[in-house]
Design an enzyme around this catalytic site. Structure first.
Site, PDB file in Angstrom:
ATOM      1  N   GLY A  65     -65.726  76.377  92.236  1.00 57.96           N
ATOM      2  CA  GLY A  65     -64.805  75.729  91.003  1.00 57.96           C
ATOM      3  C   GLY A  65     -64.325  76.863  90.404  1.00 57.96           C
ATOM      4  O   GLY A  65     -64.178  77.916  90.778  1.00 57.96           O
ATOM      5  N   ASP A  70     -62.811  65.355  82.854  1.00 56.83           N
ATOM      6  CA  ASP A  70     -62.362  65.570  84.508  1.00 56.83           C
ATOM      7  C   ASP A  70     -63.069  64.658  85.406  1.00 56.83           C
ATOM      8  O   ASP A  70     -63.362  64.973  86.437  1.00 56.83           O
ATOM      9  CB  ASP A  70     -62.707  67.241  84.578  1.00 56.83           C
ATOM     10  CG  ASP A  70     -61.924  67.620  85.897  1.00 56.83           C
ATOM     11  OD1 ASP A  70     -62.578  68.678  86.299  1.00 56.83           O
ATOM     12  OD2 ASP A  70     -60.774  67.124  86.287  1.00 56.83           O
ATOM     13  N   LYS A 112     -63.108  62.286  88.330  1.00 58.12           N
ATOM     14  CA  LYS A 112     -62.287  62.318  89.715  1.00 58.12           C
ATOM     15  C   LYS A 112     -63.301  62.110  90.679  1.00 58.12           C
ATOM     16  O   LYS A 112     -64.325  62.464  90.822  1.00 58.12           O
ATOM     17  CB  LYS A 112     -61.314  63.523  89.733  1.00 58.12           C
ATOM     18  CG  LYS A 112     -61.839  64.792  89.544  1.00 58.12           C
ATOM     19  CD  LYS A 112     -60.999  65.804  89.791  1.00 58.12           C
ATOM     20  CE  LYS A 112     -61.493  67.278  89.884  1.00 58.12           C
ATOM     21  NZ  LYS A 112     -60.440  68.315  89.757  1.00 58.12           N
ATOM     22  N   ASN A 149     -65.676  64.989  91.678  1.00 63.30           N
ATOM     23  CA  ASN A 149     -66.835  65.333  90.601  1.00 63.30           C
ATOM     24  C   ASN A 149     -67.621  64.177  90.440  1.00 63.30           C
ATOM     25  O   ASN A 149     -68.360  64.337  89.422  1.00 63.30           O
ATOM     26  CB  ASN A 149     -66.018  65.725  89.277  1.00 63.30           C
ATOM     27  CG  ASN A 149     -65.640  67.143  89.201  1.00 63.30           C
ATOM     28  OD1 ASN A 149     -65.699  67.988  90.204  1.00 63.30           O
ATOM     29  ND2 ASN A 149     -64.778  67.191  88.217  1.00 63.30           N
ATOM     30  N   ASP A 178     -69.735  68.217  86.973  1.00 62.82           N
ATOM     31  CA  ASP A 178     -68.891  69.522  86.618  1.00 62.82           C
ATOM     32  C   ASP A 178     -68.342  69.025  85.245  1.00 62.82           C
ATOM     33  O   ASP A 178     -67.417  68.247  84.843  1.00 62.82           O
ATOM     34  CB  ASP A 178     -67.499  69.207  87.470  1.00 62.82           C
ATOM     35  CG  ASP A 178     -66.612  70.377  87.507  1.00 62.82           C
ATOM     36  OD1 ASP A 178     -66.067  70.858  88.239  1.00 62.82           O
ATOM     37  OD2 ASP A 178     -66.913  71.161  86.283  1.00 62.82           O
ATOM     38  N   THR A 203     -56.864  66.980  85.975  1.00 62.77           N
ATOM     39  CA  THR A 203     -56.332  67.127  87.361  1.00 62.77           C
ATOM     40  C   THR A 203     -55.093  66.014  87.311  1.00 62.77           C
ATOM     41  O   THR A 203     -55.532  64.700  86.914  1.00 62.77           O
ATOM     42  CB  THR A 203     -57.241  66.795  88.429  1.00 62.77           C
ATOM     43  OG1 THR A 203     -58.396  67.619  88.504  1.00 62.77           O
ATOM     44  CG2 THR A 203     -56.532  66.742  89.735  1.00 62.77           C
TER      45      THR A 203
HETATM   46  C1  LIG Z   1     -72.603  70.883  86.113  1.00 57.84           C
HETATM   47  O1  LIG Z   1     -71.483  71.536  86.792  1.00 57.84           O
HETATM   48  C2  LIG Z   1     -71.328  71.585  87.957  1.00 57.84           C
HETATM   49  C3  LIG Z   1     -72.407  70.836  89.034  1.00 57.84           C
HETATM   50  C4  LIG Z   1     -72.046  70.903  90.462  1.00 57.84           C
HETATM   51  C5  LIG Z   1     -73.224  70.666  91.205  1.00 57.84           C
HETATM   52  C6  LIG Z   1     -74.413  70.219  91.043  1.00 57.84           C
HETATM   53  C7  LIG Z   1     -75.364  69.665  91.772  1.00 57.84           C
HETATM   54  C8  LIG Z   1     -74.956  69.846  93.097  1.00 57.84           C
HETATM   55  N1  LIG Z   1     -75.686  69.426  94.502  1.00 57.84           N
HETATM   56  C9  LIG Z   1     -74.667  69.686  95.338  1.00 57.84           C
HETATM   57  C10 LIG Z   1     -73.563  69.924  94.854  1.00 57.84           C
HETATM   58  C11 LIG Z   1     -72.230  70.248  95.604  1.00 57.84           C
HETATM   59  C12 LIG Z   1     -72.323  70.219  96.862  1.00 57.84           C
HETATM   60  C13 LIG Z   1     -70.985  70.315  97.643  1.00 57.84           C
HETATM   61  C14 LIG Z   1     -69.983  70.432  96.979  1.00 57.84           C
HETATM   62  C15 LIG Z   1     -69.760  70.896  95.581  1.00 57.84           C
HETATM   63  C16 LIG Z   1     -68.704  71.187  94.516  1.00 57.84           C
HETATM   64  O2  LIG Z   1     -68.442  72.709  94.812  1.00 57.84           O
HETATM   65  N2  LIG Z   1     -67.564  70.281  94.969  1.00 57.84           N
HETATM   66  C17 LIG Z   1     -67.790  69.406  93.667  1.00 57.84           C
HETATM   67  C18 LIG Z   1     -66.962  69.742  92.517  1.00 57.84           C
HETATM   68  N3  LIG Z   1     -65.795  70.651  92.906  1.00 57.84           N
HETATM   69  C19 LIG Z   1     -64.742  69.495  92.768  1.00 57.84           C
HETATM   70  C20 LIG Z   1     -65.965  71.390  91.506  1.00 57.84           C
HETATM   71  C21 LIG Z   1     -71.256  70.672  94.737  1.00 57.84           C
HETATM   72  N4  LIG Z   1     -73.486  70.180  93.468  1.00 57.84           N
HETATM   73  N5  LIG Z   1     -72.886  70.482  92.479  1.00 57.84           N
HETATM   74  C22 LIG Z   1     -70.933  71.581  90.761  1.00 57.84           C
HETATM   75  C23 LIG Z   1     -69.970  71.797  90.004  1.00 57.84           C
HETATM   76  C24 LIG Z   1     -70.046  71.828  88.577  1.00 57.84           C
HETATM   77  O3  LIG Z   1     -69.187  72.327  87.484  1.00 57.84           O
END
Ligand SMILES: COc1cc(-c2ccc3ncc(-c4cccc([C@@H](O)NCCN(C)C)c4)n3n2)ccc1O
Length: 284
Positions: free
Chosen positions: A24, A140, A142, A145, A160, A179
């Site tokens: 992110g 945010d 969407k 997230n 997120d 977004t």
């Molecule tokens: C608390 O803030 C966040 C948590 C997480 C989070 C928390 C637990 C968790 N378990 C699996 C995952 C995961 C698995 C695959 C992709 C992603 C993420 O990079 N894509 C979704 C968010 N993106 C649009 C920022 C996150 N996550 N991601 C991701 C971005 C954040 O800003």
């Protein structure tokens, strides 16, 4: 786990760092394993802004996100386990979810059934109710997230909180953020934001779950912003021919330009599309 204290010892002394699972703004998310307990987590590595540079997140923004995460505890909201503060990064150790993004789940299907869509939206509403009851706006919301807990793909978690804010009655909070296709008219017009701003985004998510199409998305960001402020959307016949009037009514109560007149999270949880009438006992 106490998240008020940022741990200063090396993260690698306690965790084995695995593959990148996502990224992110100024952050990368990696799967990690706590060496002693073998428990797995998602670690969000947030790069700290240094000196007068523009790269990295300001510490005050990182602390705001941590303070929001510390205030929440709900089955539909990601939980924060602990925080490490290193020279270059702040590391949020978070509950790991393995079902992928709701966005991917929708993309693999043209649209969801109303029952499936209503069940997902109900969980999103329950998570958002917890945030709003704790004076937090997400800002945010969407499909990217919203994560699915596991491969069964029935439970969701909001993630997120990089734009989330504790909202106070006194504070007149305005910001151009989020977004484009999911932001409310008051965001486009730089007018005060509120809990209603999240509710508009839930309307957009509902429309997408039921149709596979984004209601206000234009060919350019400017066109999208115009569609939002002009409430330029429709229930395209081909996309919505099998969608109930109740589902459309739910969406229309959220696509209201005046935030004060827009359905609240409690209004939505009590809407018949989400809370069907109690099943009547069949009379033998
Ligand atoms: C608390 O803030 C966040 C948590 C997480 C989070 C928390 C637990 C968790 N378990 C699996 C995952 C995961 C698995 C695959 C992709 C992603 C993420 O990079 N894509 C979704 C968010 N993106 C649009 C920022 C996150 N996550 N991601 C991701 C971005 C954040 O800003």
């Amino acid at each position: 786990m106490d998240t008020t204290v940022f741990k200063l010892e090396p993260f690698e002394d306690h965790y084995d760092v695995g593959d990148d699972i996502g990224s992110g703004h100024f952050a990368v998310v990696r799967k990690c394993t706590h060496r002693e307990t073998q428990q797995t987590f998602a670690a969000k590595f947030i790069r700290k802004r240094r000196g007068g540079g523009r790269k990295g997140a300001k510490m005050e923004e990182i602390v705001k996100e941590i303070n929001v995460l510390r205030c929440v505890s709900h089955p539909n909201v990601i939980s924060l386990h602990e925080v490490y503060d290193t020279k270059l990064e702040v590391i949020l150790v978070l509950e790991l979810v393995s079902g992928g993004e709701l966005f991917e789940y929708i993309s693999e299907r043209e649209a969801l059934s109303e029952e499936e869509a209503s069940a997902f939206i109900k969980q999103i509403l329950e998570g958002v109710k917890h945030l709003h009851d704790n004076s937090i706006v997400h800002l945010d919301l969407k499909p990217e997230n919203i994560m699915l807990l596991d491969q069964n793909c029935t439970s969701i978690k909001l993630i997120d909180f990089g734009l989330a804010r504790k909202i106070s009655d006194r504070e007149d909070m305005r910001a151009m953020m989020g977004t484009a296709e999911f932001i409310a008219p008051e965001v486009v017009s730089y007018e005060p934001l509120s809990f209603a701003t999240d509710m508009w985004s839930i309307g957009v998510i509902t429309y997408i779950l039921l149709s596979g199409s984004s209601p206000f998305l234009g060919d350019t960001q400017q066109e999208t912003y115009h569609n939002i402020t002009a409430l330029n959307f429709s229930f395209d016949h081909d996309l919505f021919k099998n969608t109930s009037d109740l589902a459309k009514d739910f969406i229309e109560r959220l696509f209201v330009k005046n935030p004060r007149k827009r359905a609240s999270v409690d209004d939505c949880l009590n809407h018949p599309w989400i809370k069907p009438k109690e099943r009547r006992e069949t009379i033998a």
